[in-house]
Every structure is written in structure tokens, then in C-alpha cells.
Design a protein around this motif. Structure first.
Motif, mmCIF file in Angstrom:
data_model
loop_
_atom_site.group_PDB
_atom_site.id
_atom_site.type_symbol
_atom_site.label_atom_id
_atom_site.label_comp_id
_atom_site.label_asym_id
_atom_site.label_seq_id
_atom_site.Cartn_x
_atom_site.Cartn_y
_atom_site.Cartn_z
ATOM 1 N N LEU A 165 0.694 -1.205 0.076
ATOM 2 C CA LEU A 165 -0.109 -0.013 0.149
ATOM 3 C C LEU A 165 0.645 1.232 -0.080
ATOM 4 N N ASP A 166 2.023 1.303 0.231
ATOM 5 C CA ASP A 166 3.124 2.244 0.648
ATOM 6 C C ASP A 166 3.404 2.810 -0.737
ATOM 7 N N MET A 167 3.172 4.126 -1.210
ATOM 8 C CA MET A 167 3.695 4.636 -2.513
ATOM 9 C C MET A 167 4.922 5.421 -1.945
ATOM 10 N N ALA A 168 5.143 5.775 -0.763
ATOM 11 C CA ALA A 168 6.342 6.622 -0.382
ATOM 12 C C ALA A 168 7.563 6.082 -0.805
ATOM 13 N N HIS A 169 7.639 4.624 -0.745
ATOM 14 C CA HIS A 169 8.966 3.984 -0.931
ATOM 15 C C HIS A 169 9.314 3.619 -2.119
ATOM 16 N N PHE A 170 8.631 4.175 -3.314
ATOM 17 C CA PHE A 170 8.663 4.024 -4.692
ATOM 18 C C PHE A 170 10.056 4.374 -5.143
ATOM 19 N N PRO A 171 10.414 5.865 -4.933
ATOM 20 C CA PRO A 171 11.394 6.455 -5.462
ATOM 21 C C PRO A 171 12.876 6.003 -4.945
ATOM 22 N N PHE A 172 12.603 5.271 -3.811
ATOM 23 C CA PHE A 172 13.954 4.870 -2.860
ATOM 24 C C PHE A 172 14.061 3.339 -3.108
ATOM 25 N N VAL A 173 13.094 2.417 -3.286
ATOM 26 C CA VAL A 173 13.392 1.110 -3.281
ATOM 27 C C VAL A 173 13.162 0.580 -4.760
ATOM 28 N N HIS A 174 12.428 1.188 -5.419
ATOM 29 C CA HIS A 174 12.282 0.991 -6.884
ATOM 30 C C HIS A 174 12.464 1.848 -7.689
ATOM 31 N N THR A 175 13.718 2.392 -7.657
ATOM 32 C CA THR A 175 14.364 3.729 -8.360
ATOM 33 C C THR A 175 14.456 3.414 -9.657
ATOM 34 N N ASP A 176 13.822 4.386 -10.491
ATOM 35 C CA ASP A 176 13.774 4.467 -12.038
ATOM 36 C C ASP A 176 12.809 3.474 -12.535
ATOM 37 N N ALA B 57 -2.076 2.067 18.873
ATOM 38 C CA ALA B 57 -1.885 3.622 18.270
ATOM 39 C C ALA B 57 -0.735 4.098 18.431
ATOM 40 N N ALA B 58 0.120 3.756 19.379
ATOM 41 C CA ALA B 58 1.309 4.557 19.279
ATOM 42 C C ALA B 58 2.313 4.259 18.217
ATOM 43 N N SER B 59 1.987 3.138 17.463
ATOM 44 C CA SER B 59 2.785 2.748 16.455
ATOM 45 C C SER B 59 2.362 3.660 15.052
ATOM 46 N N GLU B 60 1.490 4.271 15.164
ATOM 47 C CA GLU B 60 1.029 4.744 13.754
ATOM 48 C C GLU B 60 1.525 6.395 13.608
ATOM 49 N N ILE B 61 1.956 6.579 12.311
ATOM 50 C CA ILE B 61 2.476 7.897 12.313
ATOM 51 C C ILE B 61 1.486 8.445 10.833
ATOM 52 N N PRO B 62 0.610 9.100 11.465
ATOM 53 C CA PRO B 62 -0.715 9.780 10.487
ATOM 54 C C PRO B 62 -0.136 11.012 9.489
ATOM 55 N N THR B 63 0.612 10.537 8.522
ATOM 56 C CA THR B 63 1.170 11.416 7.683
ATOM 57 C C THR B 63 0.400 11.228 6.670
ATOM 58 N N LEU B 64 0.487 12.134 5.619
ATOM 59 C CA LEU B 64 -0.306 11.716 4.235
ATOM 60 C C LEU B 64 -0.001 10.747 3.449
ATOM 61 N N ALA B 65 1.328 10.322 3.384
ATOM 62 C CA ALA B 65 1.840 8.844 2.793
ATOM 63 C C ALA B 65 1.267 7.747 3.784
ATOM 64 N N ASP B 66 1.129 7.849 4.769
ATOM 65 C CA ASP B 66 0.755 6.499 5.664
ATOM 66 C C ASP B 66 -1.030 6.364 5.899
ATOM 67 N N ARG B 67 -1.642 7.120 5.178
ATOM 68 C CA ARG B 67 -3.131 7.184 5.522
ATOM 69 C C ARG B 67 -3.793 5.743 5.349
ATOM 70 N N SER B 68 -3.209 5.230 4.242
ATOM 71 C CA SER B 68 -3.678 3.806 4.012
ATOM 72 C C SER B 68 -3.274 2.943 5.019
ATOM 73 N N SER B 69 -1.962 3.074 5.570
ATOM 74 C CA SER B 69 -1.532 2.148 6.288
ATOM 75 C C SER B 69 -2.127 2.302 7.905
ATOM 76 N N VAL B 70 -2.527 3.359 8.150
ATOM 77 C CA VAL B 70 -2.888 3.657 9.520
ATOM 78 C C VAL B 70 -4.380 3.111 9.397
ATOM 79 N N ALA B 71 -5.156 3.218 8.330
ATOM 80 C CA ALA B 71 -6.537 2.811 8.059
ATOM 81 C C ALA B 71 -6.549 1.274 8.153
#
Length: 290
Positions: A113-124, A255-269
Motif C-alpha cells: 500500500l505504500d507509495m512513499a517508498h517507490f523512488p527509494f526502493v524501486h528507483t527508476d 495507536a502509538a505505532s501509527e504515524i498519521p502523515t499523508l503518505a501513511d493514511r492507508s497504512s493507518v486505516a
């Protein structure tokens, strides 16, 4: 058979893939599901048999894989995941094998579900700097709370699919169809009116190990099959390195493990949804040891 110990009712009620249909033979294949050793094979009459010891388990063939459930009572077993696109005659079914991962099956779904890792793990491939921003998207539950959908997802990708030529802004829709099953509907390079579908079905073997079964339903009848499989497996094997390094192995739901940033919204849900449904297999507190 009796219910396996330490498995919550929701995880127990699901259907799980075991292996690709085309790889079946009359030789028993042994694997694990939810901590239970099971076997499966193709019998002489063409039917598939799945068993735990002397007990037969329910099974079916769907989406290119053999599926089973440990819930032998039909009243306690969920319905099979429905993928309408699988019935469209012009779609190409591409089964991408099975990959063993030393990680909780829940973490494998969350990573998908995590789009934020695309540029860093699946570069290019799925991402590249400086295009690292995850834009605001919408998360909602559907089907009386049985599924989570993330819509209006957009991300720039240098090569969104094997058939893509050059980078494109890709539209995504994520669907969590079960605790261990997730799908991605994404821009198809060959059809701007419909989306390709990539599904990731996870077979939780133990609380900390699993097998991932990726399958695609593509609007692409030109690309070489082996190249399509290699493309998808390359992406997943890049993910596996990250997944197997995550600690704790069990995915925290508190709840303490959740980081409610825009990129993490699906993970939190997803984590909140798992906790509300009582899913505990492969889950744990943030302080749990690996």
C-alpha cells in the motif's frame, strides 16, 4: 479438524492461495498455513485435493491458483474474493509464481500500500527523485466495513508497467479485500479508459513467515510472458529486502505505532481496521521482540 491454536476467527475464516494451478501434479506438495502443515496435489480424476493429516480441506481453483481455508464449517468461512476484471475476456492472466518472505503477512500487505517508498526502493521503475511527494488521497471502507479502498492516488512513475514507454503520472486505486489480500487498479498504458489490476495474495505460514502470490490481470496481449513475470518479481524481490529487515517481525496495531502523515493514511486505516476486526495472527505490540 480442530481449529489451530492462536489463530483469530477472522484469519481462520479466509481463503488462501497455495500454489499456481499450472504447476500442480499428482505429487503431494507440503506447505504451511496459519501454523498448520497441509498438503495439496492434482488427483488422477483432475480434481484438486488439499489435506491436513487425514482431514480433507475445502479447495477451489481461482485466479490461476489453488485456494483453501482452514474453516471446514462453511458457516464460518468467508466468501472467496471477487475480482470482476478476472471475467473480462480481453484481459491477460499473468501468475507471477510464489515468493517466500521471512516477515509477517500483514507487513507484506502494508508494504504493497505504500507509495512513499517507490523512488527509494524501486528507483527508476516505480519512482525516482525528485518526484517523491505522495499527494493527498481518500481512504474509505466499503461492503459494510469488510474492505478498505484508497482512491484518487497519483504518483509519477518512470516505468509504470513493462509495456510503458517513458514516465507517466499513474492513477492508482488500492483495495484491501481481506487481512491478507490486496489489489491495485492502475493506469493501463494500453487503454486510457480502463485499469490494469495487480493482486497480491498472501499465504501466512507462521506468524512471522509467509508466501506472497502476485497475479496480474492486464490489458496487454503483446508483452512476452516471461518478461512480465520477471518485471513483477524484480519489484517484489526489491521489497523483500526491506520487509525482512523490519522489526518487530509482528506488525504493531497499537495507536502509538501509527504515524498519521499523508503518505501513511492507508497504512493507518489498515492497522485500525485489523484491530477493530480482531485480527491478531502476525500482529503484535510495538514493544514485542522480533
Amino acid at each position: 479438524m480442530t481449529s489451530p491454536a492462536n489463530v483469530d476467527p477472522v484469519s481462520l475464516s479466509q481463503w488462501y492461495p497455495l500454489g499456481m494451478i499450472e504447476a500442480l501434479s499428482d505429487i503431494w506438495v507440503q506447505t504451511m498455513l496459519l501454523g498448520v502443515v497441509i498438503r495439496f496435489r492434482r488427483m488422477a480424476d483432475g480434481t484438486v485435493e488439499v489435506a491436513h493429516g487425514a482431514h480433507s480441506l475445502p479447495c477451489c481453483e481461482r485466479y490461476g491458483y489453488v485456494w483453501t481455508s482452514l474453516a471446514t464449517d462453511p458457516a464460518l468461512r468467508d466468501a472467496m474474493i471477487r475480482i470482476d476484471e478476472a471475467d473480462e475476456s480481453d484481459r491477460r492472466l499473468v501468475c507471477c509464481g510464489s515468493v517466500a518472505v521471512n516477515a509477517s503477512g500483514l507487513r507484506v500487505v502494508e508494504n504493497f500500500l505504500d507509495m512513499a517508498h517507490f523512488p527509494f526502493v524501486h528507483t527508476d521503475i516505480l519512482g525516482a527523485e525528485p518526484h517523491t511527494e505522495v499527494q493527498r488521497y481518500t481512504v474509505e471502507t466499503r461492503d459494510d466495513g469488510k474492505e478498505i479502498w484508497a482512491t484518487d492516488c497519483r504518483f509519477f512513475q518512470p516505468q509504470a508497467a513493462l509495456s510503458a514507454e517513458g514516465g507517466i503520472m499513474t492513477d492508482y486505486v488500492y483495495r484491501i479485500a481481506g487481512p491478507f489480500a490486496t489489489l491495485l487498479y492502475k493506469t493501463s498504458p494500453g487503454d486510457d479508459q480502463r485499469k490494469d489490476v495487480i493482486a497480491l495474495f498472501v499465504q501466512p505460514m507462521t506468524a512471522g513467515t509467509c508466501r506472497a502470490h502476485p497475479v496480474m490481470f492486464l490489458l496487454d496481449d503483446h508483452s512476452d510472458l516471461d518478461a512480465l513475470v520477471e518485471f513483477q518479481q524484480t519489484i517484489f524481490l526489491q521489497d523483500r529486502i526491506i520487509l525482512e529487515s523490519q522489526r518487530p517481525v509482528a506488525m504493531p496495531l497499537d495507536a502509538a505505532s501509527e504515524i498519521p502523515t499523508l503518505a501513511d493514511r492507508s497504512s493507518v486505516a489498515y492497522r485500525r481496521w485489523l484491530k477493530a476486526r480482531g485480527v491478531t495472527f502476525g500482529a503484535g505490540a510495538a514493544r514485542a521482540a522480533a
